[in-house]
Motif scaffolding. Structure first.
Motif, mmCIF file in Angstrom:
data_model
loop_
_atom_site.group_PDB
_atom_site.id
_atom_site.type_symbol
_atom_site.label_atom_id
_atom_site.label_comp_id
_atom_site.label_asym_id
_atom_site.label_seq_id
_atom_site.Cartn_x
_atom_site.Cartn_y
_atom_site.Cartn_z
ATOM 1 N N LEU A 109 0.832 -1.202 0.000
ATOM 2 C CA LEU A 109 0.000 0.000 0.000
ATOM 3 C C LEU A 109 0.867 1.253 0.000
ATOM 4 N N LEU A 110 1.916 1.258 0.817
ATOM 5 C CA LEU A 110 2.797 2.431 0.867
ATOM 6 C C LEU A 110 3.466 2.670 -0.481
ATOM 7 N N SER A 111 3.912 1.596 -1.128
ATOM 8 C CA SER A 111 4.550 1.740 -2.449
ATOM 9 C C SER A 111 3.583 2.380 -3.441
ATOM 10 N N SER A 112 2.322 1.951 -3.406
ATOM 11 C CA SER A 112 1.322 2.509 -4.316
ATOM 12 C C SER A 112 1.022 3.968 -3.981
ATOM 13 N N LEU A 113 0.958 4.276 -2.691
ATOM 14 C CA LEU A 113 0.702 5.658 -2.279
ATOM 15 C C LEU A 113 1.839 6.571 -2.723
ATOM 16 N N GLU A 114 3.067 6.084 -2.583
ATOM 17 C CA GLU A 114 4.228 6.873 -3.009
ATOM 18 C C GLU A 114 4.230 7.058 -4.519
ATOM 19 N N LYS A 115 3.851 6.013 -5.240
ATOM 20 C CA LYS A 115 3.782 6.096 -6.697
ATOM 21 C C LYS A 115 2.766 7.148 -7.136
ATOM 22 N N GLU A 116 1.657 7.218 -6.418
ATOM 23 C CA GLU A 116 0.604 8.183 -6.735
ATOM 24 C C GLU A 116 0.853 9.542 -6.081
ATOM 25 N N LYS A 117 1.978 9.660 -5.355
ATOM 26 C CA LYS A 117 2.371 10.921 -4.698
ATOM 27 C C LYS A 117 1.344 11.381 -3.661
ATOM 28 N N VAL A 118 0.814 10.398 -2.921
ATOM 29 C CA VAL A 118 -0.116 10.703 -1.841
ATOM 30 C C VAL A 118 0.683 10.839 -0.543
ATOM 31 N N PRO A 119 0.610 11.971 0.143
ATOM 32 C CA PRO A 119 1.395 12.166 1.371
ATOM 33 C C PRO A 119 1.064 11.119 2.430
#
Length: 337
Positions: free
Chosen positions: A253-263
């Motif tokens: 989940l963190l990898s996906s959030l970082e990919k989408e540039k979600v803080p």
């Protein structure tokens, strides 16, 4: 998290069954008790917010939560209803084979092929996963612009489980492109002959209305996308439990959030059992459970992404967390700086 009076958004998410609703509710109670007019919103299709607050907050409009001095309002948004509303309207943009044949006979076959390539029937009859929650969130964003609810300085979203959240994150870009194509093609049809306009079975005014509605939806989804990525106003809080499966899913989940540039700055590890050596000796089950939890916590230290987040450890409570007093107690144990 309570510092400042500017509006901030917190999205609480993670694997199903890790306690997202209790944690998002306790965070909202904490904000309210610290003087923030707070709105708590559940966009999870399987709502449990009313159960957590021990108060009915269904109906799709903010309800004042008892015991919070009118500082906390909560609401459950029905994503399925939003999806149905969109699908009912969007079916108007699809074309029958007969319409395509006619367009070919009047020299507009290329345009008909473009419409066919969009596979609008599939998109609109079965909207992609995540569309329901995206529209639900966009509705809330529009809703709080109402003067009546402009007072909220903290807005907490209790989101759907991880898989749904990941689809939601990539959805705005996908729909932005798809709706953009639909709008452009509808505009082309508007400039065609009266006979071709009639293929949709609507008059000019209704076609213009359809384009306007699609443009409005596109703008709302863009607003949601921008909100997700705003470093100053938004934070996604990952919730997990100390198990191998929970930690592994949180890493993805963190990898996906970082990919989408979600803080993303915080990770809450929920349901940590405080087991003493005596208890481990006396109760074999507790000993095995404690060992499993220690191994899972070690995984956090080994994960390059997760170990960089501010870790919040939430204990396993010996009572059911339900109602404002219990949530306030939980908040005092968990949400401390």
């Amino acid at each position: 998290m309570s510092a400042g009076r500017d509006r901030k958004y917190y999205m609480v998410g993670g694997k199903g069954g890790v306690g997202k609703t209790s944690l998002s509710s306790s965070l909202a109670v904490k904000f309210a008790m610290n003087g923030h007019p707070t709105l708590l919103v559940s966009t999870d299709p399987a709502h449990s917010l009313s159960d957590s607050l021990a108060q009915d907050v269904t109906g799709g409009v903010p309800v004042c939560v008892d015991g919070t001095d009118a500082q906390l309002y909560a609401m459950e948004v029905d994503p399925n209803q939003a999806k149905e509303e969109f699908a009912a309207f969007a079916k108007q943009t699809d074309m029958s084979q007969g319409a395509k044949d006619f367009m070919g006979s009047v020299g507009l076959g290329g345009l008909a092929d473009q419409l066919g390539d969009l596979k609008l029937g599939e998109l609109l009859d079965t909207p992609p996963p995540g569309l329901d929650e995206a529209i639900a969130i966009s509705k809330v964003v529009q809703f709080i612009k109402d003067e009546k609810y402009a007072k909220f300085t903290r807005i907490v979203f209790d989101t759907a489980p991880t898989g749904h959240t990941l689809r939601l994150l990539s959805l705005p870009d996908f729909l932005d492109k798809s709706i953009g194509k639909i709008v452009r093609l509808r505009q082309k049809l508007t400039s065609a002959t009266d006979a071709v306009k009639g293929l949709f079975g609507v008059d000019d005014g209704k076609q213009d209305e359809a384009v306007a509605k699609l443009e409005k939806l596109k703008a709302q989804l863009q607003e949601v996308k921008d909100l997700f990525r705003n470093e100053k106003t938004t934070e996604f809080v990952i919730v997990t439990i100390p198990t191998v499966l929970g930690i592994s899913e949180s890493g993805r989940l963190l990898s996906s959030l970082e990919k989408e540039k979600v803080p993303t700055r915080r990770l809450v590890v929920n349901q940590i059992g405080a087991v003493t050596k005596d208890a481990q000796t006396a109760v074999n089950f507790c000993a095995v459970k404690a060992k499993d939890q220690r191994r899972a916590m070690e995984m956090l230290d080994e994960d390059a992404g997760l170990r960089g987040l501010r870790r919040i450890e939430a204990p396993l409570f010996d009572m059911e967390i339900r109602g404002v007093p219990a949530l306030q107690f939980m908040a005092g144990q968990v949400w401390t700086e």
